[in-house]
Design a protein around this motif. Sequence first.
Motif, mmCIF file in Angstrom:
data_model
loop_
_atom_site.group_PDB
_atom_site.id
_atom_site.type_symbol
_atom_site.label_atom_id
_atom_site.label_comp_id
_atom_site.label_asym_id
_atom_site.label_seq_id
_atom_site.Cartn_x
_atom_site.Cartn_y
_atom_site.Cartn_z
ATOM 1 N N GLU A 139 0.852 -1.192 0.000
ATOM 2 C CA GLU A 139 0.000 0.000 0.000
ATOM 3 C C GLU A 139 0.882 1.234 0.000
ATOM 4 N N GLY A 140 0.287 2.318 -0.430
ATOM 5 C CA GLY A 140 1.012 3.564 -0.568
ATOM 6 C C GLY A 140 0.751 4.131 -1.952
ATOM 7 N N ASP A 183 -3.343 -5.642 -1.931
ATOM 8 C CA ASP A 183 -3.041 -4.219 -2.033
ATOM 9 C C ASP A 183 -4.293 -3.383 -1.780
ATOM 10 N N ALA A 184 -4.244 -2.121 -2.157
ATOM 11 C CA ALA A 184 -5.335 -1.194 -1.839
ATOM 12 C C ALA A 184 -6.645 -1.558 -2.509
ATOM 13 N N THR A 239 -8.028 1.669 -1.065
ATOM 14 C CA THR A 239 -8.092 1.996 0.357
ATOM 15 C C THR A 239 -6.702 2.078 0.987
ATOM 16 N N MET A 240 -6.368 3.233 1.525
ATOM 17 C CA MET A 240 -5.138 3.372 2.295
ATOM 18 C C MET A 240 -5.425 3.031 3.767
ATOM 19 N N GLU A 274 5.351 -0.833 2.337
ATOM 20 C CA GLU A 274 4.425 0.250 2.647
ATOM 21 C C GLU A 274 5.067 1.618 2.460
ATOM 22 N N SER A 329 3.167 7.046 4.559
ATOM 23 C CA SER A 329 1.809 7.536 4.779
ATOM 24 C C SER A 329 0.846 6.378 5.019
ATOM 25 N N GLY A 330 0.893 5.369 4.169
ATOM 26 C CA GLY A 330 0.033 4.203 4.345
ATOM 27 C C GLY A 330 0.288 3.497 5.662
#
Length: 563
Positions: free
Chosen positions: A394-395, A416-417, A422-423, A446, A449-450
């Motif tokens: 994610e990210g 993943d997202a 989706t974070m 990651e 931020s995530g």
Amino acid sequence: MEIDGNTLAAMSLSRFGVRHMFGVVGIPVTSLANRAVSLGIRFIAFHNEQSAGYAASAYGYLTGRPGLFLTVSGPGCVHGLAGLSNAAVNTWPAVMISGSCDQADAGRGDFQELDQIEATKPFSKLSVKATRISEIPSCVGRVLDWAVAGRPGGCYLDLPTDVLHQKVSESEAERLLLEAENDRIRTEPSAISDSKIEEAVSLLRRAERPLIVFGKGAAYARAEHALTKLVEATGIPFLPTPMGKGLLPDTHALAATAARSLAIGKCDVALVVGARLNWLLHFGEPPKWSKDVKFILVDVSEDEIQLRKPHLGLVGDAKHVIEVLNREIKDDPFCLGSTHPWVQAITNKAKENVAKMEVQLAKDVVPFNFLTPLRIIRDAIEALGSPAPIVVSEGANTMDVGRSVLVQTEPRTRLDAGTWGTMGVGLGYCIAAAVASPERLVVAVEGDSGFGFSAMEVETLVRYQLPVVVIVFNNGGVYGGDRRRPEERDGPHKDDPAPTDFVPNAGYHALIEAFGGKGYLVGTPDELKSALSESFSARKPAVINVLIDPYAGSESGRMQHKN
């Protein structure tokens, strides 16, 4: 002897096959969690209901059984909506169970009062409340069955405080459980008309530039063997969506991932299996796709086929439909062959793009860009062999670049997202993967931020000693450092950090060390290689803090494909 509603709910879950539950306990559901544990259900206690819900949704995808998560009433339920909605949009089976206020006090401003049935309806296939203890077993059976019936998704069960405290005799409880068990939904695969199967095969046989596209719906259906047989019997190139990667190895000779733009732009017939023609596939429309392409859409949902209006729709479970197609082809086989112009065009373009990428990946860039550490991570994962780790990604830049660099060779090894982008899913997904697939290492890659959305759950990793290595790409913010132009730095708060800024060189690795896990701070190739080797071998909770050049990335959102 009498039992209360907490015990009857736990007995229902255990009797109906639940083996794991995620959640955050408190009034009025702590006793329910304890009773479930005493009956053999493993309860993974989180710090935040969002992460517990994300874990449940991913668990449903990985196992094919509903992932359960438990919350308290009111704000606990609201926080849980993140996981329930994620399950709904990704079409993964999950069940949220929440306590709620005493029914007699509803409407009077009771502690954490909320109309939770109405709150959950937008994200739920079925929302039910047990209004008395005798309804608990049937309600449990219904939400479990509805979560997996047809198109999978989220369901909700509301258990009021007064119902949890009501009591019945053990003999009455057994009668209610048997009755609920006998009433459970049992579905068989629906038949597909022979004429539609024949038409699908005819379209593929006559196509000059056919393409097989498959997504996480095919992964959920365990369609990998049937798809492998179809691809290798027909010689048709294939393109996975991000979480479809690994159903056939990314390294397969017919993989079109590295020639994506050519594949979708020029194909004349596309067999799309367990993937929706949504934003991830550019809605199946020009200019990304040819205006003349004929779609054969395989989906478990009749509504999805009606929405997309493909040339031909085949309603059914992905694995079952592909098996039927394989039987039809077997009677009159065809194969494009490696010298077919379309296959050669895809193969040549893929090789050309991979070669360009490898030139970039071969460079050791320090301070790190995204490519150098991703190459090192890719090689470390590949060295582990089988069973391959489950990769959680994610990210923004981290996920986008990682999609092209990291290689999946086994099914359901990438999370993943997803469809909703989706974070914050990262640590929840990691925990679900470790619980659902204990034989596999879990490696999260990651963005900082995530990672920040769910970072406190590293304590959960340590508490349960889960084999998860979290790699944080630390570039000091959302997309990186301060990207504002001079003229944008104005106003009374111009000296504040930019909205995208985080503390530079933050010590994310120290967070897990606070709980007794292992942390690593790395900034060079040798440091990263050493940290990966040590943490992968240990199979213990770890965080690797990878310092990235804050100006290496770019603003990222809707998935970009440049190959």
